[in-house]
Scaffold this motif. Structure first.
Motif, PDB file in Angstrom:
ATOM      1  N   TYR A 155     -65.384  36.960-180.721  1.00 47.77           N
ATOM      2  CA  TYR A 155     -65.475  35.944-181.775  1.00 47.77           C
ATOM      3  C   TYR A 155     -66.588  34.943-181.437  1.00 47.77           C
ATOM      4  CZ  TYR A 155     -63.947  32.456-185.198  1.00 47.77           C
ATOM      5  OH  TYR A 155     -63.900  31.575-186.240  1.00 47.77           O
ATOM      6  N   LYS A 159     -77.276  42.084-193.993  1.00 46.34           N
ATOM      7  CA  LYS A 159     -77.956  41.013-193.258  1.00 46.34           C
ATOM      8  C   LYS A 159     -77.016  40.450-192.179  1.00 46.34           C
ATOM      9  CE  LYS A 159     -79.404  36.624-194.647  1.00 46.34           C
ATOM     10  NZ  LYS A 159     -79.557  35.756-195.813  1.00 46.34           N
ATOM     11  N   TRP A 160     -75.717  40.465-192.489  1.00 43.41           N
ATOM     12  CA  TRP A 160     -74.731  39.908-191.554  1.00 43.41           C
ATOM     13  C   TRP A 160     -73.900  40.993-190.866  1.00 43.41           C
ATOM     14  CZ3 TRP A 160     -76.022  35.123-190.877  1.00 43.41           C
ATOM     15  CH2 TRP A 160     -76.607  34.420-191.942  1.00 43.41           C
ATOM     16  N   PHE A 172     -62.386  39.390-199.981  1.00 41.88           N
ATOM     17  CA  PHE A 172     -63.698  39.903-200.376  1.00 41.88           C
ATOM     18  C   PHE A 172     -63.711  41.430-200.241  1.00 41.88           C
ATOM     19  CE2 PHE A 172     -67.937  41.296-198.983  1.00 41.88           C
ATOM     20  CZ  PHE A 172     -68.770  40.747-199.935  1.00 41.88           C
ATOM     21  N   ILE A 183     -62.625  40.921-186.082  1.00 45.96           N
ATOM     22  CA  ILE A 183     -62.810  39.883-185.062  1.00 45.96           C
ATOM     23  C   ILE A 183     -62.212  38.555-185.528  1.00 45.96           C
ATOM     24  CG2 ILE A 183     -64.514  38.516-183.776  1.00 45.96           C
ATOM     25  CD1 ILE A 183     -66.415  40.952-184.165  1.00 45.96           C
ATOM     26  N   SER A 184     -62.541  38.185-186.775  1.00 48.08           N
ATOM     27  CA  SER A 184     -62.178  36.832-187.228  1.00 48.08           C
ATOM     28  C   SER A 184     -60.789  36.748-187.857  1.00 48.08           C
ATOM     29  CB  SER A 184     -63.200  36.351-188.252  1.00 48.08           C
ATOM     30  OG  SER A 184     -63.153  37.171-189.397  1.00 48.08           O
ATOM     31  N   TYR A 235     -72.340  37.727-207.983  1.00 47.11           N
ATOM     32  CA  TYR A 235     -70.951  38.097-208.283  1.00 47.11           C
ATOM     33  C   TYR A 235     -70.798  38.350-209.782  1.00 47.11           C
ATOM     34  CZ  TYR A 235     -68.888  36.690-203.748  1.00 47.11           C
ATOM     35  OH  TYR A 235     -68.522  36.611-202.430  1.00 47.11           O
ATOM     36  N   THR A 254     -67.810  45.682-193.606  1.00 43.33           N
ATOM     37  CA  THR A 254     -67.313  44.333-193.308  1.00 43.33           C
ATOM     38  C   THR A 254     -66.025  44.378-192.469  1.00 43.33           C
ATOM     39  OG1 THR A 254     -66.283  44.353-195.489  1.00 43.33           O
ATOM     40  CG2 THR A 254     -68.351  43.152-195.288  1.00 43.33           C
ATOM     41  N   LEU A 307     -66.813  32.381-199.005  1.00 43.81           N
ATOM     42  CA  LEU A 307     -65.462  32.896-198.780  1.00 43.81           C
ATOM     43  C   LEU A 307     -64.569  31.853-198.113  1.00 43.81           C
ATOM     44  CD1 LEU A 307     -66.498  36.396-197.411  1.00 43.81           C
ATOM     45  CD2 LEU A 307     -65.921  35.805-199.753  1.00 43.81           C
ATOM     46  N   ILE A 361     -74.629  32.653-204.779  1.00 48.42           N
ATOM     47  CA  ILE A 361     -73.941  33.940-204.867  1.00 48.42           C
ATOM     48  C   ILE A 361     -73.235  34.116-206.211  1.00 48.42           C
ATOM     49  CG2 ILE A 361     -71.707  33.262-203.847  1.00 48.42           C
ATOM     50  CD1 ILE A 361     -73.664  36.466-202.996  1.00 48.42           C
ATOM     51  N   PHE A 370     -77.047  43.981-203.340  1.00 43.70           N
ATOM     52  CA  PHE A 370     -75.829  43.359-202.818  1.00 43.70           C
ATOM     53  C   PHE A 370     -75.546  43.873-201.397  1.00 43.70           C
ATOM     54  CE2 PHE A 370     -71.436  42.211-202.344  1.00 43.70           C
ATOM     55  CZ  PHE A 370     -71.289  41.079-203.133  1.00 43.70           C
ATOM     56  N   LYS A 409     -77.712  42.346-198.838  1.00 43.33           N
ATOM     57  CA  LYS A 409     -77.237  41.001-198.480  1.00 43.33           C
ATOM     58  C   LYS A 409     -76.085  41.080-197.465  1.00 43.33           C
ATOM     59  CE  LYS A 409     -78.107  37.347-201.799  1.00 43.33           C
ATOM     60  NZ  LYS A 409     -78.874  36.658-200.809  1.00 43.33           N
ATOM     61  N   VAL A 410     -75.192  42.048-197.692  1.00 39.00           N
ATOM     62  CA  VAL A 410     -74.062  42.227-196.766  1.00 39.00           C
ATOM     63  C   VAL A 410     -74.580  42.674-195.399  1.00 39.00           C
ATOM     64  CG1 VAL A 410     -72.003  43.636-196.290  1.00 39.00           C
ATOM     65  CG2 VAL A 410     -72.355  42.708-198.581  1.00 39.00           C
ATOM     66  N   LEU A 412     -66.348  42.477-189.087  1.00 41.82           N
ATOM     67  CA  LEU A 412     -66.302  41.008-189.208  1.00 41.82           C
ATOM     68  C   LEU A 412     -64.863  40.537-189.398  1.00 41.82           C
ATOM     69  CD1 LEU A 412     -69.352  40.084-191.491  1.00 41.82           C
ATOM     70  CD2 LEU A 412     -69.141  39.839-189.036  1.00 41.82           C
ATOM     71  N   ILE A 438     -62.611  36.845-195.922  1.00 41.17           N
ATOM     72  CA  ILE A 438     -63.269  38.153-195.752  1.00 41.17           C
ATOM     73  C   ILE A 438     -62.323  39.269-196.189  1.00 41.17           C
ATOM     74  CG2 ILE A 438     -64.308  39.747-194.066  1.00 41.17           C
ATOM     75  CD1 ILE A 438     -65.255  37.342-192.455  1.00 41.17           C
ATOM     76  N   PHE A 497     -71.403  34.219-198.889  1.00 40.45           N
ATOM     77  CA  PHE A 497     -70.568  34.782-199.960  1.00 40.45           C
ATOM     78  C   PHE A 497     -69.481  33.803-200.424  1.00 40.45           C
ATOM     79  CE2 PHE A 497     -72.600  38.449-198.034  1.00 40.45           C
ATOM     80  CZ  PHE A 497     -73.042  39.123-199.170  1.00 40.45           C
TER      81      PHE A 497
END
Lengths: 213, 94
Positions: B78, A210-211, A48, A39-40, A165, A33, B94, A161, A204, A207-208, A36, A45, B92
């Motif tokens: 982005y 997937k993105w 997490f 970038i963001s 969790y 992760t 978030l 979710i 789990f 699922k992660v 992700l 995140i 998730f």
């Protein structure tokens, strides 16, 4: 009779391998992760990822515990088992509580956007480990951790979710129980539980992935 | 009955700002960006500073000293990854 004669290589090996696999899986989530987040720079995140980093640290503390135990057996050097288990208990429970705290915060940070909450997570985890010198009660520890899982369930209400969790956190608590009440489950039952834990985490991770490919 | 407008989420607002810059050939005046972003001056200023700190956008000046806003490499990434980030954040919670 020497300590070596009491040593069960199969049980030790299984426990050790299980902890290593779980640490790798948690670290995998943390590292996968990274892109992700990079970038963001999205704070949800970040929290997490921190949750899974601390879960990895908690399980790594278990490896530390087993490694020290193995060294002691190999050298036949006598250290009271109580000292080892208390140190291990400190680390495992501290990191585990912080991990669940971060998991909660990752879902509520927009509502409770304050650095003090992060301090609170660490203070709370520290207070939990302070229970041990005051007469450790596994039951009390479980009640506190269950309270934290209830918080995860509440803050993620309406979201699918929350089940995942809560399951990951429940498995974590069950790991703690197994670690400190060694006679609770047979070797075979522990093995089944460990396989289930790996399956759950694999789901789990899927699922992660997937993105975060 | 009037149309009820959904409040945009933080990620969505950031995406919108970045997309506006991209749609304007990666060069837009701050006042025009403020107008097109549909934000109050205060909110726009907060987001603008945040995007600059995250190195998603940067300020450049032309020969006449006029300020323009452009996307950085991170800003383009982005834009490209927005759907993935949004999907991950939603999944998730978030």
């Amino acid at each position: 009779m020497s300590a070596y004669q009491h040593f069960d290589l199969l049980r030790f090996g299984t426990e050790f391998a299980y902890s290593v696999v779980i640490v790798i899986m948690f670290l995998f989530i943390y590292l996968k992760t990274k892109g992700l987040f990079k970038i963001s720079k999205y704070r949800g995140i970040r929290y997490f990822r921190n949750a899974f980093l601390f879960f990895a640290l908690a399980y790594a503390s278990r490896i530390l515990y087993h490694s020290v135990k193995l060294m002691l057996v190999a050298s036949e050097y006598h250290v009271p088992g109580r000292v080892l288990s208390v140190i291990s208990l400190f680390l495992v429970s501290y990191f585990g509580s912080v991990a669940i705290g971060y998991l909660i915060y990752s879902s509520i940070w927009k509502k409770v956007e304050h650095w003090k909450f992060l301090v609170f997570i660490h203070l709370f985890a520290f207070m939990v480990i302070l229970l041990f010198p005051l007469g450790f009660s596994l039951l009390l520890f479980i009640v506190i951790q269950l309270g934290m899982i209830a918080a995860i369930f509440i803050v993620n209400r309406g979201k699918k979710i929350r089940y995942l969790y809560s399951l990951v956190s429940l498995f974590w608590i069950f790991n703690m129980i197994i670690l400190y009440t060694r006679s609770l489950l047979s070797f075979e039952a522990k093995l089944v539980f460990q396989v289930l834990s790996v399956i759950l985490l694999s789901y789990f991770i899927a699922k992660v992935l997937k993105w975060a490919k | 009955m009037g149309k009820v407008e959904r409040k945009r989420e933080r990620l969505e607002i950031i995406y919108d700002i970045i997309k506006i810059i991209n749609d304007n050939h990666n060069s837009i005046r701050p006042t025009r960006l403020l107008r097109q972003s549909n934000l109050s001056s205060k909110s726009f200023s907060d987001y603008f500073n945040e995007l600059r700190e995250k190195e998603l956008i940067k300020e450049i000046y032309d020969k006449k000293g006029r300020k323009y806003i452009t996307l950085t490499d991170n800003g383009f990434k982005y834009l490209e990854k927005y759907a993935v980030i949004k999907g991950f954040v939603d999944e998730f919670n978030l």
